[in-house]
Design an enzyme around this catalytic site. Structure first.
Site, PDB file in Angstrom:
ATOM      1  CB  SER A 134      -1.018   0.039   1.109  1.00  0.00           C
ATOM      2  OG  SER A 134      -0.104  -0.098   2.451  1.00  0.00           O
ATOM      3  CG  ASP A 184      -4.151   5.488   6.726  1.00  0.00           C
ATOM      4  OD1 ASP A 184      -2.957   5.332   7.031  1.00  0.00           O
ATOM      5  OD2 ASP A 184      -4.805   4.814   5.581  1.00  0.00           O
ATOM      6  CG  HIS A 241      -0.958   3.890   4.688  1.00  0.00           C
ATOM      7  ND1 HIS A 241      -2.285   3.502   4.863  1.00  0.00           N
ATOM      8  CD2 HIS A 241      -0.346   2.798   3.752  1.00  0.00           C
ATOM      9  CE1 HIS A 241      -2.316   2.300   4.361  1.00  0.00           C
ATOM     10  NE2 HIS A 241      -1.147   1.867   4.051  1.00  0.00           N
TER      11      HIS A 241
END
Length: 560
Positions: free
Chosen positions: A244, A535, A538
């Site tokens: 991610s 978040d 990240h």
């Protein structure tokens, strides 16, 4: 307003800081007098924000008589990242003290903060270095023309404005010195833009007595400002594998909960819309692509955009929640490392059809390959999987993962890759989600997880050294993201951030998927630039700027 101290003491602290910033910009003496007249002013005057934003235009560039107070103040401004102070420091170091590396570094920092003259000088100096640096310099100057067009009534463009201001600072620096003359004599470059410099150099030194360095800047001002060339990329393509941290939307096209194709993800991206990136804006790899001269980003391989000529600039195979260990991807319904490699082989065939075999081979050989795995292996697999953490110690599991990494690099090498950059693990114990899940309500980062990450990073550095010895012509580097992110978390205010313990989205302690970070999440911040994390896992785009700097610095040998 009268002089009653009560009236001063009743001022909001933020207003005091703003007032003192303005005072310091106008008069260094008045700033010190303000500190003496009131204890609240004294406290406010120590705020780092004053040092970061204060204008230093009225301070001499080169002092005739040394002043401890001024030196102290300017040095603190430099340490706080004041762009004006960084610019001046860089100019003095580079052009008068022969401290070229330090000078370039400070000019680069100021340029990254948007200082126009610093961007201008830094771009020119890169052009004069020749090779790939000159392309990067031209990209910087071309970007200035696009972004910083002046709207003042005189009609001057940014290059004219910079030229006038730089002429002033050069006069302050006693510009007729050997350092500058020697620096300019080394600027000989085949690029037609740079050749203009040589013509201007001889002609204008006779006309007005300017030194070669200032003529260099004036020449570039006219040549670039008049007819800027198109941007050229430093590498033909960027090809990305990972999780991610680098996924640009592949997970939008597979059945998984680990997706970022909905608000508030992407709210600060170019089009203000979610793209599948796990961030409010750009990823570190996007910012790296910007620096390398790309005007568009390599598409997510599973997206409709990954076709035709779009494939010429590379492709992104990353999938959120994937890892070196294929079992990590299986658990999280992500695209495994093995499958990413299969997609890459498909991409090679498609590229050959678009570009022809010879050009495709050149793109694949000279392209930059980026790998970013490992975080999900630990956070979403090892630490939560009783089988794994019983069978393997963290050190053993790290060795297992690094073995997979080495084999993957050898496979890429066999398929034509020659420039590979791999990210280290971040400080896993400092991620807000990790603090929530594994910190047992203790303050600070989870040291056990950070120790595991550092152990893994040592192993991957060792593996990279071995691969360089084994594979001829391979350029490979480890992008250390552990230290820059750890430093941001430990000292956010020193880097311009206000919050590092939680993310911007929702409560910022557990949110990372649509189940928790979504348009209905309560508590989402309005200004993500103040947050290290977007978040609970990240980094924000603002933090990614810091990480991207590390990627460029540590990976410079990959593009040389």
């Amino acid at each position: 307003m009268d002089n009653d101290p009560a009236n001063i003491n009743s001022l909001p602290h933020e207003l005091m800081v703003d007032v003192l910033s303005r005072v310091a910009s106008s008069s260094f003496t008045d700033l010190f007098n303000s500190k003496l007249c009131n204890k609240d002013f004294r406290r406010a005057a120590e705020e780092d924000s004053i040092l970061e934003h204060v204008s230093i235009q009225k301070f001499p560039v080169m002092q005739w008589v040394r002043s401890y107070e001024i030196d102290w103040f300017i040095n603190r401004c430099v340490a706080r990242g004041n762009p004006g102070a960084l610019y001046r420091q860089g100019m003095v170091e580079y052009f008068t003290q022969l401290r070229t590396q330090s000078g370039l570094q400070n000019l680069r920092k100021a340029a990254k903060k948007g200082h126009a003259e610093a961007s201008y000088v830094y771009g020119i100096l890169l052009v004069c270095m020749g090779g790939q640096s000159s392309v990067l310099g031209l990209n910087i100057l071309n970007a200035m023309e696009k972004i910083f067009i002046s709207s003042n009534s005189s009609g001057l463009n940014i290059f004219q404005v910079c030229r006038e201001r730089i002429e002033s600072i050069f006069r302050w620096m006693w510009i007729n010195n050997k350092v500058i003359d020697r620096r300019v004599s080394s600027c000989r470059h085949p690029n037609p833009v740079v050749r203009v410099i040589e013509t201007w150099e001889g002609r204008h030194e006779e006309e007005d007595g300017m030194s070669g360095a200032l003529v260099l800047i004036l020449a570039m001002a006219f040549s670039i400002g008049g007819d800027a060339q198109d941007s050229t990329t430093l590498v033909p393509a960027i090809i990305t594998f990972g999780d991610s941290a680098v996924d640009v939307g592949n997970n939008d096209y597979i059945p998984t909960i680990f997706r970022a194709d909905y608000p508030p993800y992407g709210r600060d991206f170019i089009n203000k819309k979610p793209t599948g990136r796990f961030c409010n804006g750009k990823l570190a790899t996007d910012l790296t692509a910007d620096t390398l001269g790309f005007t568009t980003y390599p598409p997510a391989y599973l997206s409709p955009q990954a076709s035709g000529k779009n494939l010429l600039i590379g492709a992104n195979f990353a999938s959120a929640a994937s890892g070196y260990d294929d079992r990590t991807a299986v658990l999280n319904h992500a695209i495994s490392l093995s499958q990413q490699l299969q997609y890459y082989k498909e991409y090679q065939a498609k590229l050959a059809k678009v570009a022809g075999n010879q050009k495709a081979a050149s793109i694949l050989k000279d392209g930059l390959y980026i790998m970013s795995f490992g975080s999900s292996d630990f956070i979403q697999n090892y630490y939560t999987n009783p089988y794994l953490n019983t069978v393997y110690t963290p050190d053993q599991y790290s060795s297992f993962l690094v073995g997979i990494f080495s084999n993957f690099v050898k496979n890429l090498y066999g398929l034509g890759a020659r420039r590979i950059g791999v990210t280290s693990l971040p400080p896993l114990g400092c991620l807000p989600a990790a603090r929530t899940l594994f910190g047992f309500h203790q303050p600070g980062c989870v040291s056990r997880l950070n120790n595991d990450a550092q152990g893994f990073n040592k192993k991957i550095n060792s593996a990279v050294s071995n691969l360089q010895k084994q594979l001829p012509q391979l350029k490979i580097a480890v992008f250390d993201i552990f230290k820059p992110l750890y430093d941001l978390v430990q000292s956010p205010s020193s880097n311009g951030f206000a919050e590092a313990n939680r993310g911007c989205c929702g409560t910022g302690t557990v949110e990372t998927t649509s189940l928790l970070c979504n348009p209905h999440s309560l508590g989402t911040c309005s200004n993500a630039t103040q947050y290290v994390f977007w978040d609970s896992v990240h980094p924000s785009e603002a933090a990614n700027h810091v990480l991207a700097d590390a990627l460029i610095i540590e990976g410079i040998n990959l593009i040389g």
